[in-house]
Design a protein around this motif. Sequence first.
Motif, PDB file in Angstrom:
ATOM      1  N   ARG A 121       0.444  -1.526   0.088  1.00 26.82           N
ATOM      2  CA  ARG A 121       0.111  -0.240   0.331  1.00 26.82           C
ATOM      3  C   ARG A 121       0.469   1.537  -0.531  1.00 26.82           C
ATOM      4  O   ARG A 121       0.422   2.476  -0.780  1.00 26.82           O
ATOM      5  N   THR A 122       1.821   0.756   0.767  1.00 22.69           N
ATOM      6  CA  THR A 122       2.647   2.221   0.812  1.00 22.69           C
ATOM      7  C   THR A 122       3.456   2.633  -0.427  1.00 22.69           C
ATOM      8  O   THR A 122       2.854   3.881  -0.840  1.00 22.69           O
TER       9      THR A 122
ATOM     10  N   THR B  43       2.679   1.252  -3.236  1.00 17.11           N
ATOM     11  CA  THR B  43       1.515   2.776  -4.526  1.00 17.11           C
ATOM     12  C   THR B  43       1.031   3.836  -4.082  1.00 17.11           C
ATOM     13  O   THR B  43       1.017   4.458  -4.638  1.00 17.11           O
ATOM     14  N   GLU B  44       1.011   4.418  -2.981  1.00 17.56           N
ATOM     15  CA  GLU B  44       0.981   6.087  -1.946  1.00 17.56           C
ATOM     16  C   GLU B  44       1.800   6.400  -2.935  1.00 17.56           C
ATOM     17  O   GLU B  44       1.457   7.743  -3.285  1.00 17.56           O
TER      18      GLU B  44
ATOM     19  N   GLN C  93       1.658   6.602  -6.592  1.00 20.79           N
ATOM     20  CA  GLN C  93       0.166   8.008  -7.021  1.00 20.79           C
ATOM     21  C   GLN C  93       0.527   9.557  -6.304  1.00 20.79           C
ATOM     22  O   GLN C  93       0.121  10.518  -7.359  1.00 20.79           O
ATOM     23  N   TRP C  94       1.850   9.434  -5.328  1.00 28.60           N
ATOM     24  CA  TRP C  94       1.870  10.946  -5.218  1.00 28.60           C
ATOM     25  C   TRP C  94       2.741  11.268  -6.214  1.00 28.60           C
ATOM     26  O   TRP C  94       2.593  12.549  -6.687  1.00 28.60           O
TER      27      TRP C  94
ATOM     28  N   ASP D 133       0.834  12.202  -9.490  1.00 25.62           N
ATOM     29  CA  ASP D 133       0.116  13.573  -9.119  1.00 25.62           C
ATOM     30  C   ASP D 133       0.566  15.025  -9.173  1.00 25.62           C
ATOM     31  O   ASP D 133       0.564  15.582 -10.017  1.00 25.62           O
TER      32      ASP D 133
ATOM     33  N   GLU E 280      -5.299  -0.640  -7.519  1.00 29.32           N
ATOM     34  CA  GLU E 280      -6.148   0.474  -6.934  1.00 29.32           C
ATOM     35  C   GLU E 280      -5.445   1.646  -5.575  1.00 29.32           C
ATOM     36  O   GLU E 280      -4.800   1.142  -5.437  1.00 29.32           O
ATOM     37  N   CYS E 281      -5.563   2.583  -5.803  1.00 25.10           N
ATOM     38  CA  CYS E 281      -5.322   4.101  -4.931  1.00 25.10           C
ATOM     39  C   CYS E 281      -6.524   4.334  -4.893  1.00 25.10           C
ATOM     40  O   CYS E 281      -7.596   3.892  -4.799  1.00 25.10           O
ATOM     41  N   ALA E 282      -6.566   5.606  -4.315  1.00 30.87           N
ATOM     42  CA  ALA E 282      -7.738   6.528  -3.528  1.00 30.87           C
ATOM     43  C   ALA E 282      -8.685   6.768  -4.410  1.00 30.87           C
ATOM     44  O   ALA E 282      -9.244   7.203  -3.571  1.00 30.87           O
ATOM     45  N   ASP E 283      -8.047   7.474  -5.495  1.00 30.99           N
ATOM     46  CA  ASP E 283      -9.333   8.261  -6.478  1.00 30.99           C
ATOM     47  C   ASP E 283      -9.215   6.900  -7.288  1.00 30.99           C
ATOM     48  O   ASP E 283      -9.420   7.895  -8.877  1.00 30.99           O
TER      49      ASP E 283
END
Length: 416
Positions: free
Chosen positions: A250-251, A253-254, A257-258, A261, A280-283
């Motif tokens: 998860r970290t 992937t996060e 994502q940062w 973006d 899958e990520c937050a959005d």
Amino acid sequence: MADLRQLITQWRGDPGATYLNWFLWDQRLKNFRSIRRGIGVVVDEIERDAFGNVYKGSSLETVVGAIAEQRQIFKGADHAFLWKPKLRIPDIYEARDNQLAFGRFLDNCCGCEDEAAILRQIELLDSRKIKGLGPAAANLLYFVHPTLMPPFNTAIVKGYNALTGARIRLGRWDDYLTMRAGMLRLNADYRALLSNDLGAIGGLLFDVGGGRYRLDQPVDPAEQAQWLQAVVDAQTRSTSAIARQEEGDRTHTEIQQWLRDLGRAVGYEVYIAANDRGRECADGRLGDGCLSQLPESLNMSPGADAVRLIDVLWLAEGEVVAAFEVEHSTSIYSGIVRLLDLSLGAPSSISRELFIVAPDARADEVLAQVRRPAFRAIGSLRVRYLPYGELERHRENMARFGEGLKAIQAVSRLLE
């Protein structure tokens, strides 16, 4: 063998076993190319007599260390190669002839295209009787020929013996080849539940040999109670390990994502690693709003297979301006190799920045890896270390007020 079919089915669905936890782990495949390239560095250094006479700090330590960092099945893969001075084994550090034989064995196996040729190279190496150099080297061959050479360790041997009633011994090439032949038969018999990649059957035997499964349930009540408690303890340990691994995923992937973006906010097109874009990520999905494939010039370049697996790329007018490898807990070595494949395999007419993105606590580890002899070529490239903490603290302001690479250069540091 209906019971074995049932065991394999149970193993495939067990979240703590090697099938779901390692064999289907998407990071596993990312390491193949980097380990193969590392083997090439070992071969080159041995041939040029630049390998040295110690394991510590050698290119071989780098490669075998990357293998050992794979999830549980390869834990301890480096033990066989550690220099044991009192025993003077394995005798490939001080005996130049043995060192050359080992290097040429690896080189020839990398160039082999069929089973017979690989077996001939093993036969030639075994005939030299190099002290302390046994079939642990098969773990190197697995990453070169995963459909022909299975992995090897104590637990796999124990699992094979338990499953087949054989008496395979450790440390002998003839025993390894006998076990390999039996593994190929098992793999063929249960092919629909296993894979062409012999890592699957290796993982099954590893879990059997490691005591995760018993082939016979005890009849004695006291022994049965002890056995059931051992199963519960193993499942508890697995649950804890899985939780830690999922948190790591998860970290990772996060952070991707940062970077995705941020890249889009400062005006770049973004490419996400081919095997990560569906995560899958937050959005939504990690690959949402990103390029679906590399520009043609990169797709056709040497090393393109590795470039497609770089965690995040920022592009402008079809050129990569920044590349990011996120190394949360996996081998930093593999990420560096992919960045090298990009820089050396796909020359660019514009300035390009390369980033190792890792937890703040891994700063010393990142620097130590970059300084390894295997990465001499990196000295001429612009590789920077970007700590998680700096990215987290400044990413929103960089996205709001930043332009180009200046802001992210400011919060990272050049590795020299």
